[in-house]
Design a protein around this motif. Structure first.
Motif, mmCIF file in Angstrom:
data_model
loop_
_atom_site.group_PDB
_atom_site.id
_atom_site.type_symbol
_atom_site.label_atom_id
_atom_site.label_comp_id
_atom_site.label_asym_id
_atom_site.label_seq_id
_atom_site.Cartn_x
_atom_site.Cartn_y
_atom_site.Cartn_z
ATOM 1 N N ASP A 178 84.914 94.364 123.857
ATOM 2 C CA ASP A 178 84.546 93.483 124.884
ATOM 3 C C ASP A 178 84.351 92.030 123.932
ATOM 4 N N GLU A 179 84.013 91.111 124.688
ATOM 5 C CA GLU A 179 83.995 89.637 124.333
ATOM 6 C C GLU A 179 83.069 89.495 123.290
ATOM 7 N N ASP A 180 81.970 90.368 123.124
ATOM 8 C CA ASP A 180 80.886 90.409 122.155
ATOM 9 C C ASP A 180 81.255 91.108 120.985
ATOM 10 N N GLY A 181 82.428 91.788 120.947
ATOM 11 C CA GLY A 181 83.061 92.512 119.758
ATOM 12 C C GLY A 181 82.373 93.812 120.031
ATOM 13 N N ASN A 182 82.027 94.424 120.916
ATOM 14 C CA ASN A 182 81.497 95.731 120.907
ATOM 15 C C ASN A 182 82.523 96.518 121.559
ATOM 16 N N TYR A 183 82.191 97.956 120.949
ATOM 17 C CA TYR A 183 83.254 98.913 121.288
ATOM 18 C C TYR A 183 83.085 99.407 123.018
ATOM 19 N N SER A 184 84.085 99.298 123.516
ATOM 20 C CA SER A 184 83.778 99.691 125.045
ATOM 21 C C SER A 184 85.223 100.675 125.387
ATOM 22 N N GLY A 185 85.657 101.320 124.771
ATOM 23 C CA GLY A 185 86.657 102.452 125.014
ATOM 24 C C GLY A 185 87.803 102.291 124.069
ATOM 25 N N SER A 186 88.786 103.354 124.375
ATOM 26 C CA SER A 186 89.910 103.548 123.574
ATOM 27 C C SER A 186 91.044 103.840 124.734
ATOM 28 N N VAL A 187 92.223 103.420 124.296
ATOM 29 C CA VAL A 187 93.464 103.704 125.152
ATOM 30 C C VAL A 187 94.632 104.425 124.159
ATOM 31 N N GLU A 188 95.219 105.384 124.940
ATOM 32 C CA GLU A 188 96.551 105.830 124.157
ATOM 33 C C GLU A 188 97.501 104.881 124.043
ATOM 34 N N GLN A 189 98.061 104.844 123.058
ATOM 35 C CA GLN A 189 99.444 103.564 122.945
ATOM 36 C C GLN A 189 100.703 104.208 122.473
ATOM 37 N N GLU A 190 101.630 103.955 123.279
ATOM 38 C CA GLU A 190 102.817 104.879 122.972
ATOM 39 C C GLU A 190 103.729 103.666 121.818
ATOM 40 N N LEU A 191 103.744 104.191 120.622
ATOM 41 C CA LEU A 191 104.436 103.428 119.575
ATOM 42 C C LEU A 191 105.623 104.160 119.287
ATOM 43 N N ASN A 192 106.927 103.187 119.774
ATOM 44 C CA ASN A 192 107.936 103.823 119.298
ATOM 45 C C ASN A 192 108.962 102.584 118.813
ATOM 46 N N ASP A 193 110.339 103.098 118.396
ATOM 47 C CA ASP A 193 111.151 102.048 118.108
ATOM 48 C C ASP A 193 111.373 100.768 118.593
ATOM 49 N N ASP A 194 111.424 101.003 120.075
ATOM 50 C CA ASP A 194 111.620 99.763 121.039
ATOM 51 C C ASP A 194 110.548 98.895 120.553
ATOM 52 N N LEU A 195 109.159 99.310 120.513
ATOM 53 C CA LEU A 195 108.254 98.548 120.454
ATOM 54 C C LEU A 195 108.256 97.892 118.893
ATOM 55 N N VAL A 196 108.778 98.682 117.916
ATOM 56 C CA VAL A 196 108.924 98.079 116.616
ATOM 57 C C VAL A 196 109.943 96.808 116.756
ATOM 58 N N LYS A 197 110.922 97.011 117.303
ATOM 59 C CA LYS A 197 111.843 96.078 117.593
ATOM 60 C C LYS A 197 111.410 94.742 118.152
ATOM 61 N N ARG A 198 110.671 95.000 119.123
ATOM 62 C CA ARG A 198 109.916 93.846 119.707
ATOM 63 C C ARG A 198 108.867 93.074 118.914
ATOM 64 N N LEU A 199 108.162 93.886 118.136
ATOM 65 C CA LEU A 199 107.125 93.298 117.185
ATOM 66 C C LEU A 199 107.809 92.622 116.128
ATOM 67 N N LYS A 200 108.994 92.957 115.812
ATOM 68 C CA LYS A 200 109.861 91.943 114.592
ATOM 69 C C LYS A 200 110.196 90.731 114.976
ATOM 70 N N GLU A 201 110.401 90.560 116.581
ATOM 71 C CA GLU A 201 110.620 89.252 116.825
ATOM 72 C C GLU A 201 109.608 88.239 116.858
ATOM 73 N N ILE A 202 108.320 88.774 116.930
ATOM 74 C CA ILE A 202 107.146 87.696 116.940
ATOM 75 C C ILE A 202 107.311 86.865 115.825
ATOM 76 N N GLU A 203 106.960 85.744 116.088
ATOM 77 C CA GLU A 203 106.875 84.546 115.046
ATOM 78 C C GLU A 203 106.036 84.857 113.877
ATOM 79 N N HIS A 204 106.293 84.252 112.763
ATOM 80 C CA HIS A 204 105.201 84.668 111.500
ATOM 81 C C HIS A 204 105.274 86.054 111.034
ATOM 82 N N VAL A 205 105.705 86.891 111.593
ATOM 83 C CA VAL A 205 105.748 88.486 111.274
ATOM 84 C C VAL A 205 106.833 88.592 110.182
#
Lengths: 252, 443
Positions: free
Chosen positions: B72-99
């Motif tokens: 949360d905003e104070d930096g306290n842990y408030s839970g977790s979430v499953e994230q799907e990491l695949n090649d598509d995401l890799v491609k999208r991340l590559k496009e971010i500036e400064h990466v």
């Protein structure tokens, strides 16, 4: 011309004008005289006559408005502050009416001071200062501060300070002005003895006619002008002791 | 005047007015003290920073994990979430500036066997090109996997240890195994092998080992992702049908994706952008930045304090000197008449002013060292308080203030400079007093 070399101090048409607002006061007006080597010279005059100013001009403490002051062949009025300071270190000694000792320093340190400015090494100057203090009779008060000494003793320190660096001329401005009659005589004798012993030239300012009797030459100053110059032969120097006593009584 | 006499006279003059001198010195002490503390805290932070970089890897690395932690905003842990990491995401991340670089990462535990000894390794498989981009440490043996030969395996300095698992159960004393000469084989252990097939194993060749970094690299083992997938698929073929399906699927979902950003300052920007894409990220920077902020704040406060204190002490030195000159006018006159050159008078006053600065600097230094020691000993709560919430960083053995060798000299130098500068005009004034007036004055 032959005796010019003997003239230690030479004043030619010296003028000093003060400006007080719009008024101009002529403290020293067209004064000329010479003082020979080894002479005890007295500038005599009532207060306000300009005699002290004259002394200050000769010492280079004040600047002349016009005219020339030549001491030991050097044109004092043309010298820079630095050159003047050096000149004072080597040639001039001063005795003041109010002693002008540094209260934070002991007698010994006060006497050492001119030698400090002259860059004399510590050991040598301590020895010189001790010697001269012993000579003026303060051998036992080396470590005393001015405040712990009587007026006469303070003036002795002042005299020791004036003579310690072996100057050729000593200026004394009313040296006994703050002293009682007995001490006055002692102090005057001391100055005179020390001057004679080293063949020094003394220029003393006083308003006391009878103190002036110590001098070989009296220059009467009045209204900034030289009124007359009296020169005494050797015999005249020796004043009867009784008379001196009386003189001193008037002083205070 | 000789220097020795000048010093003696100057010191005497200071000693004569003890109270005033001490009070003036005090101003300089406060000024130099705050400057010393400021610089030493800055230096301490810098050192921690460097240490952190070593321990945590590079501070420019952002990690997107398959399980994202939410704060949360104070930096306290408030839970977790499953994230799907695949090649598509890799491609999208590559496009971010400064990466600068992006690599998908697969993690698996494996068994390593050599003769009767056994060990384990936690494999991090990633693009071999990325090894360079992520500033991997140097190697003590072997080579990183590359384009031509991607079959290598790189052990961290302490990544693998072998134990004697043979007779009479476990012996937990590590055995020295020469990685270069021994035959080591790798086995996966995720699923049981199909009884009808031979158990899969890969003999390791091209073994490399990293230098010790005292950081995360020491405990991991790295492989090229393509090669890893290749052998893992071979392994899958030895499994039962059910298990095979599941195993193959794990290759498509990456354990994490790592990004390297071109500059520390851009780390948080990039993190924000990834968050907008709906993914939680982690970076060491996010642990460190509160600390950096805290030290910056503290430094600014101290800088302000130090500057103000220095200015005030400069004024007070000037004031002291002016007073001193007024009091000593007559003395100056006497000195002049007795043949003291003006230069010496100026030097005397400058020396006195400089001396006030010097003493202040010395005392400031002594107190500075004491303060640094106190900060290191008792400063932890302060720094913890200054750092809002989400520190995960262990501060038990941290030094907060470090005094670099040049600092004492610089601080004293600065104090002297302040003294001399603020004494300059009073000293000039002293030399300008006319002798005749000085002689007439009282004192």
């Amino acid at each position: 011309m032959s005796n010019k070399a003997e003239n230690v101090i030479e004043l030619k048409n010296v003028k000093k004008i003060y400006r007080m607002g719009k008024e101009r006061i002529c403290a020293v007006d067209n004064v000329s005289f010479t003082i020979k080597k080894g002479e005890f010279c007295c500038l005599y005059g009532v207060s306000g006559s300009g005699k002290s100013t004259l002394l200050n001009l000769m010492a280079g403490i004040e600047k002349v408005t016009s005219g020339q002051i030549i001491i030991k062949g050097r044109h004092i009025h043309k010298m820079s502050e630095r050159a003047l300071a050096k000149f004072r270190q080597n040639n001039l000694g001063f005795v003041f009416q109010s002693y002008n000792l540094l209260n934070s320093m002991t007698a010994l340190e006060n006497v050492e001071l001119p030698l400090v400015f002259k860059r004399v090494p510590t050991r040598k100057r301590k020895k010189m200062a001790r010697n001269i203090l012993t000579k003026v009779g303060l051998g036992s008060r080396l470590k005393h501060k001015p405040k712990e000494m009587s007026g006469g003793q303070q003036q002795r320190v002042g005299i020791a300070r004036a003579f310690v660096s072996n100057p050729s001329i000593v200026f004394a401005d009313e040296p006994t002005g703050n002293l009682d009659s007995k001490t006055s005589k002692e102090v005057m004798d001391l100055i005179k003895d020390m001057a004679k012993a080293n063949n020094l030239t003394i220029v003393m300012v006083t308003h006391d006619r009878r103190l002036a009797e110590y001098a070989d030459k009296i220059i009467h100053i009045f209204d900034g002008k030289v009124e007359k110059i009296e020169e005494f032969t050797k015999q005249a120097e020796e004043l009867p002791p009784e008379e001196t006593q009386e003189i001193a009584t008037d002083v205070s | 005047m000789r220097i020795r006499d000048l010093i003696k006279m100057g010191l005497r003059n200071l000693a004569r007015r003890k109270t005033r001198t001490i009070l003036t010195v005090l101003g300089v002490v406060i000024g130099s003290l705050s400057i010393i503390i400021m610089v030493s805290i800055g230096q301490g932070m810098q050192q921690n920073f460097d240490k952190q970089i070593k321990e945590l890897g590079s501070l420019t690395i952002i990690t997107v994990r398959d399980r994202g932690y939410i704060y949360d905003e104070d930096g306290n842990y408030s839970g977790s979430v499953e994230q799907e990491l695949n090649d598509d995401l890799v491609k999208r991340l590559k496009e971010i500036e400064h990466v600068r670089a992006v690599t998908p990462v697969l993690n698996k535990s494996v068994r390593l066997l050599t003769g009767k000894y056994e060990g384990w390794a936690y494999i991090t498989a990633m693009d071999s090109e990325a090894f360079d981009d992520f500033d991997f440490p140097g190697l003590t043996m072997g080579e990183y996997p590359n384009q031509e030969d991607n079959s290598g395996i790189v052990f961290g300095a302490n990544a693998v240890e072998f134990y004697d698992t043979g007779s009479r159960g476990w012996n937990w004393t590590p055995v020295d195994v020469d990685l270069e000469k021994s035959k080591i084989i790798l086995k996966f252990q995720d699923y049981p092998t199909n009884e009808r097939k031979k158990e899969f194993s890969v003999p390791l060749k091209n073994i490399a080992k990293m230098e010790e970094t005292n950081g995360i690299y020491d405990w991991n083992t790295y492989m090229d992702l393509e090669y890893f997938k290749e052998i893992y698929l071979k392994y899958c073929n030895t499994l039962n049908l059910e298990d095979r399906k599941r195993a193959i699927k794990t290759l498509d979902d990456y354990t994490e994706i790592r990004l390297n950003v071109d500059n520390i300052d851009n780390v948080e920007d990039v993190q924000d952008k990834i968050k907008e894409m709906g993914f939680q990220t982690e970076s060491d920077m996010q642990y460190l930045s509160p600390m950096i902020e805290a030290s910056n704040t503290l430094q600014m406060v101290l800088l302000a304090l130090g500057t103000v204190a220095m200015v005030v002490s400069a004024i007070s030195i000037a004031n002291t000197m002016v007073m001193s000159i007024y009091e000593r006018t007559k003395e100056i006159g006497i000195m002049k008449v007795l043949g003291c050159v003006i230069k010496d008078i100026r030097k005397l006053f400058l020396f006195e002013a400089g001396m006030i600065g010097f003493i202040g600097g010395i005392v400031g230094n002594i107190l500075g060292f004491i303060a640094a020691w106190l900060i290191n000993k008792y400063g932890q709560p302060l720094f913890k308080a200054l750092m809002s919430g989400n520190y995960m960083y262990d501060m038990t053995n941290t030094t907060f203030a470090v005094i670099p060798f040049y600092l004492p000299f610089a601080a004293i130098g600065l104090s002297v400079l302040v003294g001399v500068l603020s004494g300059y005009f009073p000293a000039r004034r002293a030399t300008k007093i006319r002798t005749i007036e000085a002689m007439k004055s009282e004192g």
